[in-house]
Scaffold this active site. Sequence first.
Site, mmCIF file in Angstrom:
data_model
loop_
_atom_site.group_PDB
_atom_site.id
_atom_site.type_symbol
_atom_site.label_atom_id
_atom_site.label_comp_id
_atom_site.label_asym_id
_atom_site.label_seq_id
_atom_site.Cartn_x
_atom_site.Cartn_y
_atom_site.Cartn_z
ATOM 1 N N GLU A 1 -0.503 -9.393 -0.140
ATOM 2 C CA GLU A 1 -1.892 -9.707 0.260
ATOM 3 C C GLU A 1 -2.811 -9.750 -0.963
ATOM 4 O O GLU A 1 -3.705 -10.596 -1.058
ATOM 5 C CB GLU A 1 -2.375 -8.653 1.267
ATOM 6 C CG GLU A 1 -1.644 -8.790 2.600
ATOM 7 C CD GLU A 1 -1.903 -7.637 3.554
ATOM 8 O OE1 GLU A 1 -1.741 -6.469 3.142
ATOM 9 O OE2 GLU A 1 -2.267 -7.883 4.712
ATOM 10 N N GLU B 1 5.574 -5.005 6.833
ATOM 11 C CA GLU B 1 4.932 -3.907 7.575
ATOM 12 C C GLU B 1 5.568 -3.661 8.935
ATOM 13 O O GLU B 1 5.621 -2.541 9.420
ATOM 14 C CB GLU B 1 3.438 -4.199 7.771
ATOM 15 C CG GLU B 1 2.594 -4.115 6.505
ATOM 16 C CD GLU B 1 2.517 -5.429 5.741
ATOM 17 O OE1 GLU B 1 3.341 -6.346 5.985
ATOM 18 O OE2 GLU B 1 1.630 -5.551 4.872
ATOM 19 N N GLY C 1 0.783 -5.014 1.142
ATOM 20 C CA GLY C 1 -0.503 -5.107 0.441
ATOM 21 C C GLY C 1 -0.357 -5.796 -0.915
ATOM 22 O O GLY C 1 -1.315 -6.411 -1.406
ATOM 23 N N ALA D 1 0.868 -1.174 0.000
ATOM 24 C CA ALA D 1 0.000 0.000 0.000
ATOM 25 C C ALA D 1 0.905 1.225 0.000
ATOM 26 O O ALA D 1 2.081 1.143 0.378
ATOM 27 C CB ALA D 1 -0.885 -0.018 1.231
HETATM 28 N N1 DAK Z 1 4.608 3.189 -0.861
HETATM 29 C C1 DAK Z 1 4.978 4.346 -1.444
HETATM 30 N N2 DAK Z 1 6.067 4.468 -2.216
HETATM 31 C C2 DAK Z 1 6.825 3.362 -2.400
HETATM 32 C C3 DAK Z 1 6.495 2.126 -1.817
HETATM 33 C C4 DAK Z 1 5.317 2.049 -1.021
HETATM 34 N N3 DAK Z 1 4.881 0.903 -0.459
HETATM 35 N N4 DAK Z 1 7.443 1.224 -2.169
HETATM 36 C C5 DAK Z 1 8.319 1.880 -2.962
HETATM 37 N N5 DAK Z 1 7.942 3.167 -3.100
HETATM 38 C C6 DAK Z 1 8.603 4.222 -3.868
HETATM 39 C C7 DAK Z 1 9.883 4.685 -3.157
HETATM 40 O O1 DAK Z 1 9.564 5.643 -2.150
HETATM 41 C C8 DAK Z 1 10.649 5.284 -4.310
HETATM 42 O O2 DAK Z 1 10.091 6.544 -4.613
HETATM 43 P P1 DAK Z 1 11.061 7.837 -4.839
HETATM 44 O O3 DAK Z 1 11.901 7.950 -3.632
HETATM 45 O O4 DAK Z 1 11.835 7.470 -6.076
HETATM 46 O O5 DAK Z 1 10.090 8.946 -5.034
HETATM 47 C C9 DAK Z 1 10.298 4.342 -5.477
HETATM 48 O O6 DAK Z 1 9.073 3.702 -5.110
HETATM 49 C C10 DAK Z 1 11.347 3.257 -5.706
HETATM 50 O O7 DAK Z 1 11.578 2.603 -4.469
HETATM 51 P P2 DAK Z 1 13.044 2.448 -3.827
HETATM 52 O O8 DAK Z 1 13.933 3.564 -4.245
HETATM 53 O O9 DAK Z 1 12.857 2.204 -2.376
HETATM 54 O O10 DAK Z 1 13.534 1.116 -4.574
HETATM 55 P P3 DAK Z 1 14.524 0.015 -4.042
HETATM 56 O O11 DAK Z 1 14.738 -0.896 -5.210
HETATM 57 O O12 DAK Z 1 15.726 0.609 -3.354
HETATM 58 O O13 DAK Z 1 13.724 -0.796 -2.906
HETATM 59 C C11 DAK Z 1 11.782 -1.912 -2.018
HETATM 60 C C12 DAK Z 1 12.577 -1.502 -3.280
HETATM 61 C C13 DAK Z 1 10.477 -2.548 -2.497
HETATM 62 C C14 DAK Z 1 12.568 -2.929 -1.191
HETATM 63 C C15 DAK Z 1 11.517 -0.627 -1.146
HETATM 64 O O14 DAK Z 1 10.949 0.367 -1.987
HETATM 65 C C16 DAK Z 1 10.578 -0.884 -0.008
HETATM 66 O O15 DAK Z 1 10.991 -1.373 1.049
HETATM 67 N N6 DAK Z 1 9.314 -0.491 -0.182
HETATM 68 C C17 DAK Z 1 8.320 -0.546 0.874
HETATM 69 C C18 DAK Z 1 7.851 -1.968 1.096
HETATM 70 C C19 DAK Z 1 6.843 -2.021 2.226
HETATM 71 O O16 DAK Z 1 7.158 -1.692 3.383
HETATM 72 N N7 DAK Z 1 5.631 -2.424 1.899
HETATM 73 C C20 DAK Z 1 4.558 -2.521 2.886
HETATM 74 C C21 DAK Z 1 3.802 -1.211 2.960
HETATM 75 S S1 DAK Z 1 2.469 -1.240 4.152
HETATM 76 C C22 DAK Z 1 -5.195 -2.052 3.896
HETATM 77 C C23 DAK Z 1 -4.741 -2.491 2.685
HETATM 78 C C24 DAK Z 1 -3.394 -2.734 2.519
HETATM 79 C C25 DAK Z 1 -2.505 -2.507 3.536
HETATM 80 C C26 DAK Z 1 -2.967 -2.096 4.740
HETATM 81 C C27 DAK Z 1 -4.312 -1.871 4.922
HETATM 82 N N8 DAK Z 1 -6.556 -1.768 4.112
HETATM 83 C C28 DAK Z 1 -7.498 -2.125 3.067
HETATM 84 C C29 DAK Z 1 -6.964 -1.025 5.255
HETATM 85 C C30 DAK Z 1 -1.094 -2.704 3.290
HETATM 86 C C31 DAK Z 1 -0.100 -2.046 3.929
HETATM 87 C C32 DAK Z 1 1.238 -2.067 3.321
HETATM 88 O O17 DAK Z 1 1.460 -2.616 2.279
#
Ligand code: DAK
Length: 257
Positions: A111, A131, A108, A65
């Site tokens: 999921e 997360e 997400g 997400a």
């Molecule tokens: N959200 C926003 N931006 C994201 C992102 C994300 N989840 N993942 C990556 N990006 C963006 C980065 O900020 C970056 O943007 P700029 O800085 O260039 O503007 C761009 O995408 C490229 O990412 P990286 O520079 O970080 O690329 P890397 O190859 O170095 O790393 C990575 C890739 C996937 C390992 C890293 O980006 C990362 O750790 N991303 C976050 C992964 C994460 O924590 N995902 C879980 C998020 S929480 C719900 C529904 C769903 C959910 C909850 C509730 N309801 C219906 C209520 C779900 C929650 C989640 O998913």
Amino acid sequence: MELIKVTEQKEPHVALIELNRPKELNALNPQLMQEVRDALVTLDKNDGVRVIIITGNEQAFAAGADIKQMADKSAIDMLLLDQFTTWDQIRKTKKPIIAAVSGFALGGGCEFVMTCDMVIASETAKFGQPEIKIGTIPGAGGTQRLTKAVGKAKAMELILTGRFLSAEEAHFYGLVNKVVPKEMYLQEAFTLAKEIAQLSPVAVQLAKESINRSFETHLDEGLTLERKNFYLTFASADQKEGMKAFIEKRKPEFKGQ
Ligand code: DAK
């Protein structure tokens, strides 16, 4: 449709939905999920479509997400946003959905994949529920579906550490149907889709409904608890710190508050 691309008859009876926010690694914001919902409702009603494939791009199915849109939200904001009405459409779709995954399927994104019915993965695919690293927990079924898919011990490890699973490991644990070289994952998803599309659409839908019923008994109760706990993390300083640290590209300092 701005953030997804829909092709109704990519092959006879097979529709393709492509998530299309490549710069953000297909981070799932509410607009993108609304577009997915609308597309699924339309395709489910279209008699010409029998199987739906959902994919991202080579780099990412979806990296979760959109953290930037969630970072400052309160627990009550998250509750009132009620994003589940859009997410729920994935599991309400009657026609079979195949996720074709390359690169990241995280949070997400993972999921979303687990809510689909079958998964074809490129050997580059990485699955995970990271997360915990940003001070929250899975909120769209991860604690329930990952546990059912890979078993309790592995689900605990993955959700409590945020570690990723490689495509091969995901295959070993039964999270995906097949792993193929990266040039082939979409083609392989079409091969599976075309095989199913030749069969009775009525029988296919009834079989899908029956399999999901066995899988989903007691799921509702688990999902309800997960949702409440997910919202609750937004009342913590650690969630604010975790998401802020991600956006500022630094390590979070969790204080347990
Ligand atoms: N959200 C926003 N931006 C994201 C992102 C994300 N989840 N993942 C990556 N990006 C963006 C980065 O900020 C970056 O943007 P700029 O800085 O260039 O503007 C761009 O995408 C490229 O990412 P990286 O520079 O970080 O690329 P890397 O190859 O170095 O790393 C990575 C890739 C996937 C390992 C890293 O980006 C990362 O750790 N991303 C976050 C992964 C994460 O924590 N995902 C879980 C998020 S929480 C719900 C529904 C769903 C959910 C909850 C509730 N309801 C219906 C209520 C779900 C929650 C989640 O998913």
